[in-house]
Design a protein around this motif. Structure first.
Motif, PDB file in Angstrom:
ATOM      1  N   LEU A 189      39.677  28.687  27.543  1.00  0.00           N
ATOM      2  CA  LEU A 189      40.827  29.131  26.751  1.00  0.00           C
ATOM      3  C   LEU A 189      40.833  30.649  26.618  1.00  0.00           C
ATOM      4  O   LEU A 189      41.896  31.284  26.653  1.00  0.00           O
ATOM      5  CB  LEU A 189      40.797  28.483  25.365  1.00  0.00           C
ATOM      6  N   CYS A 190      39.650  31.242  26.475  1.00  0.00           N
ATOM      7  CA  CYS A 190      39.554  32.701  26.406  1.00  0.00           C
ATOM      8  C   CYS A 190      40.067  33.329  27.695  1.00  0.00           C
ATOM      9  O   CYS A 190      40.803  34.329  27.661  1.00  0.00           O
ATOM     10  CB  CYS A 190      38.106  33.131  26.167  1.00  0.00           C
ATOM     11  N   HIS A 191      39.705  32.754  28.825  1.00  0.00           N
ATOM     12  CA  HIS A 191      40.149  33.291  30.105  1.00  0.00           C
ATOM     13  C   HIS A 191      41.660  33.115  30.294  1.00  0.00           C
ATOM     14  O   HIS A 191      42.319  33.975  30.901  1.00  0.00           O
ATOM     15  CB  HIS A 191      39.388  32.629  31.243  1.00  0.00           C
ATOM     16  N   ILE A 192      42.202  32.032  29.783  1.00  0.00           N
ATOM     17  CA  ILE A 192      43.653  31.825  29.842  1.00  0.00           C
ATOM     18  C   ILE A 192      44.370  32.932  29.079  1.00  0.00           C
ATOM     19  O   ILE A 192      45.351  33.514  29.554  1.00  0.00           O
ATOM     20  CB  ILE A 192      44.027  30.438  29.277  1.00  0.00           C
ATOM     21  N   GLU A 193      43.876  33.241  27.881  1.00  0.00           N
ATOM     22  CA  GLU A 193      44.481  34.306  27.079  1.00  0.00           C
ATOM     23  C   GLU A 193      44.302  35.660  27.749  1.00  0.00           C
ATOM     24  O   GLU A 193      45.189  36.521  27.684  1.00  0.00           O
ATOM     25  CB  GLU A 193      43.878  34.312  25.673  1.00  0.00           C
ATOM     26  N   SER A 194      43.169  35.876  28.392  1.00  0.00           N
ATOM     27  CA  SER A 194      42.933  37.130  29.112  1.00  0.00           C
ATOM     28  C   SER A 194      43.974  37.331  30.202  1.00  0.00           C
ATOM     29  O   SER A 194      44.492  38.442  30.395  1.00  0.00           O
ATOM     30  CB  SER A 194      41.531  37.145  29.725  1.00  0.00           C
ATOM     31  N   GLU A 195      44.278  36.268  30.936  1.00  0.00           N
ATOM     32  CA  GLU A 195      45.241  36.375  32.023  1.00  0.00           C
ATOM     33  C   GLU A 195      46.627  36.757  31.512  1.00  0.00           C
ATOM     34  O   GLU A 195      47.386  37.447  32.212  1.00  0.00           O
ATOM     35  CB  GLU A 195      45.312  35.064  32.802  1.00  0.00           C
ATOM     36  N   LYS A 196      46.964  36.345  30.309  1.00  0.00           N
ATOM     37  CA  LYS A 196      48.257  36.721  29.724  1.00  0.00           C
ATOM     38  C   LYS A 196      48.303  38.226  29.464  1.00  0.00           C
ATOM     39  O   LYS A 196      49.323  38.884  29.724  1.00  0.00           O
ATOM     40  CB  LYS A 196      48.501  35.947  28.433  1.00  0.00           C
ATOM     41  N   ILE A 197      47.204  38.777  28.949  1.00  0.00           N
ATOM     42  CA  ILE A 197      47.144  40.222  28.697  1.00  0.00           C
ATOM     43  C   ILE A 197      47.198  40.983  30.012  1.00  0.00           C
ATOM     44  O   ILE A 197      47.918  41.986  30.143  1.00  0.00           O
ATOM     45  CB  ILE A 197      45.861  40.586  27.920  1.00  0.00           C
ATOM     46  N   ILE A 198      46.431  40.523  31.001  1.00  0.00           N
ATOM     47  CA  ILE A 198      46.404  41.178  32.305  1.00  0.00           C
ATOM     48  C   ILE A 198      47.790  41.158  32.949  1.00  0.00           C
ATOM     49  O   ILE A 198      48.236  42.140  33.547  1.00  0.00           O
ATOM     50  CB  ILE A 198      45.366  40.499  33.219  1.00  0.00           C
ATOM     51  N   PHE A 199      48.485  40.057  32.803  1.00  0.00           N
ATOM     52  CA  PHE A 199      49.854  39.960  33.335  1.00  0.00           C
ATOM     53  C   PHE A 199      50.759  41.010  32.708  1.00  0.00           C
ATOM     54  O   PHE A 199      51.547  41.671  33.402  1.00  0.00           O
ATOM     55  CB  PHE A 199      50.419  38.554  33.082  1.00  0.00           C
ATOM     56  N   LEU A 200      50.670  41.191  31.386  1.00  0.00           N
ATOM     57  CA  LEU A 200      51.497  42.183  30.698  1.00  0.00           C
ATOM     58  C   LEU A 200      51.151  43.601  31.147  1.00  0.00           C
ATOM     59  O   LEU A 200      52.042  44.446  31.308  1.00  0.00           O
ATOM     60  CB  LEU A 200      51.320  42.053  29.184  1.00  0.00           C
ATOM     61  N   LEU A 201      49.864  43.860  31.367  1.00  0.00           N
ATOM     62  CA  LEU A 201      49.450  45.179  31.853  1.00  0.00           C
ATOM     63  C   LEU A 201      50.022  45.434  33.250  1.00  0.00           C
ATOM     64  O   LEU A 201      50.495  46.537  33.549  1.00  0.00           O
ATOM     65  CB  LEU A 201      47.924  45.273  31.884  1.00  0.00           C
ATOM     66  N   LYS A 202      49.996  44.416  34.091  1.00  0.00           N
ATOM     67  CA  LYS A 202      50.572  44.548  35.432  1.00  0.00           C
ATOM     68  C   LYS A 202      52.064  44.847  35.355  1.00  0.00           C
ATOM     69  O   LYS A 202      52.594  45.662  36.119  1.00  0.00           O
ATOM     70  CB  LYS A 202      50.343  43.262  36.232  1.00  0.00           C
ATOM     71  N   GLU A 203      52.738  44.161  34.442  1.00  0.00           N
ATOM     72  CA  GLU A 203      54.176  44.356  34.286  1.00  0.00           C
ATOM     73  C   GLU A 203      54.510  45.793  33.901  1.00  0.00           C
ATOM     74  O   GLU A 203      55.592  46.295  34.218  1.00  0.00           O
ATOM     75  CB  GLU A 203      54.725  43.395  33.217  1.00  0.00           C
ATOM     76  N   GLU A 204      53.582  46.455  33.221  1.00  0.00           N
ATOM     77  CA  GLU A 204      53.773  47.855  32.818  1.00  0.00           C
ATOM     78  C   GLU A 204      53.330  48.829  33.902  1.00  0.00           C
ATOM     79  O   GLU A 204      53.350  50.045  33.696  1.00  0.00           O
ATOM     80  CB  GLU A 204      53.006  48.131  31.526  1.00  0.00           C
ATOM     81  N   GLY A 205      52.914  48.308  35.042  1.00  0.00           N
ATOM     82  CA  GLY A 205      52.503  49.154  36.142  1.00  0.00           C
ATOM     83  C   GLY A 205      51.111  49.728  36.003  1.00  0.00           C
ATOM     84  O   GLY A 205      50.763  50.723  36.658  1.00  0.00           O
ATOM     85  N   ASP A 206      50.288  49.126  35.150  1.00  0.00           N
ATOM     86  CA  ASP A 206      48.941  49.638  34.922  1.00  0.00           C
ATOM     87  C   ASP A 206      48.061  49.436  36.156  1.00  0.00           C
ATOM     88  O   ASP A 206      48.201  48.444  36.874  1.00  0.00           O
ATOM     89  CB  ASP A 206      48.329  48.905  33.727  1.00  0.00           C
ATOM     90  N   ASN A 207      47.165  50.388  36.377  1.00  0.00           N
ATOM     91  CA  ASN A 207      46.164  50.249  37.431  1.00  0.00           C
ATOM     92  C   ASN A 207      44.940  49.577  36.809  1.00  0.00           C
ATOM     93  O   ASN A 207      44.155  50.203  36.109  1.00  0.00           O
ATOM     94  CB  ASN A 207      45.787  51.614  38.015  1.00  0.00           C
ATOM     95  N   LEU A 208      44.769  48.299  37.078  1.00  0.00           N
ATOM     96  CA  LEU A 208      43.724  47.517  36.427  1.00  0.00           C
ATOM     97  C   LEU A 208      42.325  47.955  36.831  1.00  0.00           C
ATOM     98  O   LEU A 208      41.355  47.653  36.119  1.00  0.00           O
ATOM     99  CB  LEU A 208      43.910  46.027  36.743  1.00  0.00           C
ATOM    100  N   GLU A 209      42.222  48.668  37.942  1.00  0.00           N
ATOM    101  CA  GLU A 209      40.914  49.097  38.435  1.00  0.00           C
ATOM    102  C   GLU A 209      40.337  50.257  37.621  1.00  0.00           C
ATOM    103  O   GLU A 209      39.130  50.523  37.681  1.00  0.00           O
ATOM    104  CB  GLU A 209      41.021  49.526  39.901  1.00  0.00           C
TER     105      GLU A 209
END
Length: 240
Positions: free
Chosen positions: A132-152
């Motif tokens: 469940l923690c990883h599921i919630e993490s993916e939601k945050i990561i998705f939002l960061l991607k949508e903002e054009g963030d460089n996840l690296e």
């Protein structure tokens, strides 16, 4: 609400889709319908992928018509897509599946068994606390991607944990030895009184976040604590 996560089973990566609200129907439906379709739903480039999704959704709609059954999730394993439903009774389920899948020329198998306690759902579909923690993490990561963030790009990431008692919280703080983590602040809210915020600098790719969360989750559980999630700024915002 359908969520997707990855589970490691005996060294194999299994993609699981689950309806997190499905258990609300457990008192009504006591028959488990399993539908195995020879199609690798993980490969979006595969020929017929969109058609498979259409057939899948049509099957779900057909079986859920007039509350006859409830779609609870699916698993993709070794090139097979496994769909699971719980139904009020076993009558007509195999026939309904055949009416949908035979005209589409899929190789498939279906089976109906009694499962009033939803044992299969608990063991093979429902995510555990860490998942469940990883599921919630993916939601945050998705939002960061949508903002054009460089996840690296590494940046300060706050991780939140809570404990049932102040003693547990203080013991965890005093013995904090997790590499790269530092104590930031104590947190008190309606959701959890004995909470703390920890900070660690790291990238926010799926792989890195999963690694960090796994490490912290294991340490917290030793003190009977709970992982409450994480937050961060966009990399460019943090560097302003």
């Amino acid at each position: 609400m359908r969520e997707i996560f990855i589970r490691n089973e005996d060294g194999n990566q299994v993609s699981i889709e689950v309806d997190l609200n499905a258990y609300a129907y457990s008192n009504k439906y006591g028959w488990l319908l399993s539908v195995f379709i020879k199609f690798d739903a993980l490969d979006e480039s595969a020929e017929g992928f969109e058609e498979f999704l259409d057939v899948k959704e049509s099957l779900i709609i057909t079986l859920e018509h007039e509350d006859k059954a409830k779609y609870v999730g699916s698993r993709v394993v070794d090139g097979w897509s496994e769909l699971y439903f719980y139904a009020a009774d076993s009558k007509g389920l195999d026939a309904a599946v055949a009416n949908m899948l035979k005209p589409a020329h899929y190789i498939y198998e279906s089976n109906v068994v009694r499962d009033t306690k939803w044992d299969f759902h608990y063991k093979n579909l429902a995510p555990n606390d860490l998942e469940l923690c990883h599921i919630e993490s993916e939601k945050i990561i998705f939002l960061l991607k949508e903002e054009g963030d460089n996840l690296e790009i590494p940046r300060a990431v706050e991780h939140y944990v809570s404990f049932t008692t102040p003693t547990q919280k203080n013991k965890f703080i005093d013995s904090l030895q997790l590499e790269g983590f530092s104590f930031k602040d104590e947190i008190s809210s309606d959701e959890f009184e004995n909470g703390i915020a920890l900070v660690k600098t790291h990238a926010v790719t799926t792989e890195e976040v999963k690694k960090v969360v796994n490490e912290l989750f294991e340490a917290i559980k030793k003190e009977q604590g709970y992982y409450e999630g994480w937050s961060t700024l966009l990399a460019q915002e943090e560097n302003v």
